[in-house]
Write an enzyme that holds these catalytic residues in place. Structure first.
Site, PDB file in Angstrom:
ATOM      1  N   CYS A  80       0.820  -1.229   0.000  1.00  0.00           N
ATOM      2  CA  CYS A  80       0.000   0.000   0.000  1.00  0.00           C
ATOM      3  C   CYS A  80       0.849   1.272   0.000  1.00  0.00           C
ATOM      4  O   CYS A  80       0.352   2.343  -0.344  1.00  0.00           O
ATOM      5  CB  CYS A  80      -0.937   0.018   1.207  1.00  0.00           C
ATOM      6  SG  CYS A  80      -2.057  -1.375   1.197  1.00  0.00           S
TER       7      CYS A  80
ATOM      8  N   HIS B 229      -3.462   7.304   2.371  1.00  0.00           N
ATOM      9  CA  HIS B 229      -3.843   5.981   1.884  1.00  0.00           C
ATOM     10  C   HIS B 229      -5.239   5.681   2.405  1.00  0.00           C
ATOM     11  O   HIS B 229      -5.558   5.954   3.557  1.00  0.00           O
ATOM     12  CB  HIS B 229      -2.839   4.943   2.397  1.00  0.00           C
ATOM     13  CG  HIS B 229      -3.270   3.544   2.137  1.00  0.00           C
ATOM     14  ND1 HIS B 229      -3.695   3.128   0.891  1.00  0.00           N
ATOM     15  CD2 HIS B 229      -3.361   2.453   2.946  1.00  0.00           C
ATOM     16  CE1 HIS B 229      -4.028   1.843   0.957  1.00  0.00           C
ATOM     17  NE2 HIS B 229      -3.834   1.419   2.188  1.00  0.00           N
TER      18      HIS B 229
ATOM     19  N   ASN C 158     -10.106  -0.010  -0.444  1.00  0.00           N
ATOM     20  CA  ASN C 158      -8.641   0.045  -0.336  1.00  0.00           C
ATOM     21  C   ASN C 158      -8.033  -0.500  -1.629  1.00  0.00           C
ATOM     22  O   ASN C 158      -8.101  -1.696  -1.883  1.00  0.00           O
ATOM     23  CB  ASN C 158      -8.209  -0.780   0.882  1.00  0.00           C
ATOM     24  CG  ASN C 158      -6.705  -0.791   1.085  1.00  0.00           C
ATOM     25  OD1 ASN C 158      -5.936  -0.366   0.210  1.00  0.00           O
ATOM     26  ND2 ASN C 158      -6.279  -1.286   2.235  1.00  0.00           N
TER      27      ASN C 158
END
Ligand code: UT7
Length: 322
Positions: free
Chosen positions: A113, A249, A279
């Site tokens: 990520c 994020h 996500n």
């Protein structure tokens, strides 16, 4: 002084949308739980014949159009992805050929990520060192391919997409600092525990997907992102009030809210896409950036703090004068 400056942003989300109501029909979950614990309402999922490079190409072309840059102008392409099309060639090489950028440096970065922030930091250093004038930096993922769609603790969280920026050498301030970190001590908390060189048989049986001890990851993420906010401001000699936008994020609204609180920023100054995107790992930060640039919230001259946390663990931030 040469800076790396963002001259174009682009994003792409696949057409198919999977809502929380759709997930209620697949696993034992409910819309209220997902919204309350994560903030997610829907996510985009790639079509059967689409792959990571397809998403990356559309996002890249959109960013290049804004920057007025063609493939032949690029000196460097970096794709951040955990879900590459192939073991090799890299997704960056596949993309380079599609864009007609043959000959420039092209490689992938794998920091889950945090991948886009890592890739941005690498490209920025290429530009500041001289020689590289134009770089394309992309975060692109098809996480739906490594999600266990029978595991309610993970399948409600992830989505597919791609985000891109064009970075160009400039005398005007652009990327002010990038801070990158990793700690491999807790790899068991978040992983896909098979690959080419280990546990390959498990992979071939098709039974190994994202595994996460969500609650433990949550706690580490909140603490770590709080620390990186301090580190970034201190390195730049800035105060909290100097940040105009947080571009985080997009894993969980509650994690994002904790980071905003640490910065003393109201949620109106935080770019939130988690509700609509879920996500998307390495794609989440550049996608959020593109959304807020295109809808006019982020303006030239604004100070942005980008941050991410993910598998590895990896984490990082970038301070940008947009
Ligand atoms: O992007 C990379 C980094 N990743 C992250 O930052 C993700 C970090 N973690 C999180 O965002 C959160 O931990 C989750 C959203 C994954 C989970 O939220 P939580 O508040 O930490 O819940 P939990 O894991 O403690 O689970 C609470 C309960 C459990 O039931 P019991 O044991 O209390 O009876 C779970 O079984 O919620 C249950 N649960 C669900 N219920 C309905 C777990 N998943 C679901 C679900 N629907 N999808």
């Amino acid at each position: 002084m040469i800076y790396a400056r963002i001259t174009g942003t682009g994003g792409y989300l696949p057409e198919k949308i999977l809502t929380n109501a759709d997930l209620e029909r697949m696993v034992e979950t409910d819309d209220a739980w997902i919204r309350e614990r994560t903030g997610i309402q829907q996510r985009h999922i790639v079509g059967e014949n689409e792959s990571t490079v397809d998403l990356a190409e559309i996002a890249a072309r959109r960013a290049m159009e804004v920057a007025g840059v063609e493939g032949k102008d690029l000196d460097l392409i970096i794709v951040a992805t955990t879900t590459p099309d192939l073991v090799f060639p890299s997704t960056a090489c596949l993309l380079q050929h599609r864009l007609g950028a043959n000959g420039c440096a092209a490689f992938d970065v794998q920091a889950v990520c945090t991948g886009f922030v890592y890739a941005l930091g690498v490209a920025e250093k290429f530009i500041r060192a001289g020689g590289t004038k134009r770089a394309l930096v992309i975060g692109a993922e098809t996480l739906s391919r490594i999600v266990d769609w029978t595991d309610r603790t993970t399948c409600v969280l992830f989505g597919d997409g791609a985000g891109a920026v064009v970075l160009e050498a400039s005398e005007e301030a652009g990327i002010l600092s990038v801070h990158l970190h990793a700690d491999g001590a807790h790899s068991d908390l978040l992983s896909v525990p098979c690959g080419v060189s280990k546990n390959r048989a498990l992979c071939e049986q098709g039974g190994v997907f994202i595994q996460m001890k969500g609650n433990e990851v949550f706690k580490v993420a909140v603490n770590t992102l709080g620390r990186i906010v301090d580190e970034t401001l201190e390195a730049a000699g800035l105060e909290k009030a100097d940040i105009d936008w947080l571009v985080p994020h997009q894993a969980n609204t509650r994690i994002i809210a904790a980071t905003a609180k640490k910065l003393g920023l109201p949620m109106e100054r935080v770019v939130l896409t988690v509700a609509k995107h879920g996500n998307t790992s390495a794609a989440s930060v550049p996608l959020a950036l593109d959304v807020a640039v295109r809808d006019g919230r982020i303006q030239r001259g604004d100070r942005l703090l980008l941050e991410a946390f993910g598998g590895g663990f990896t984490w990082g931030s970038a301070l940008i004068r947009y």
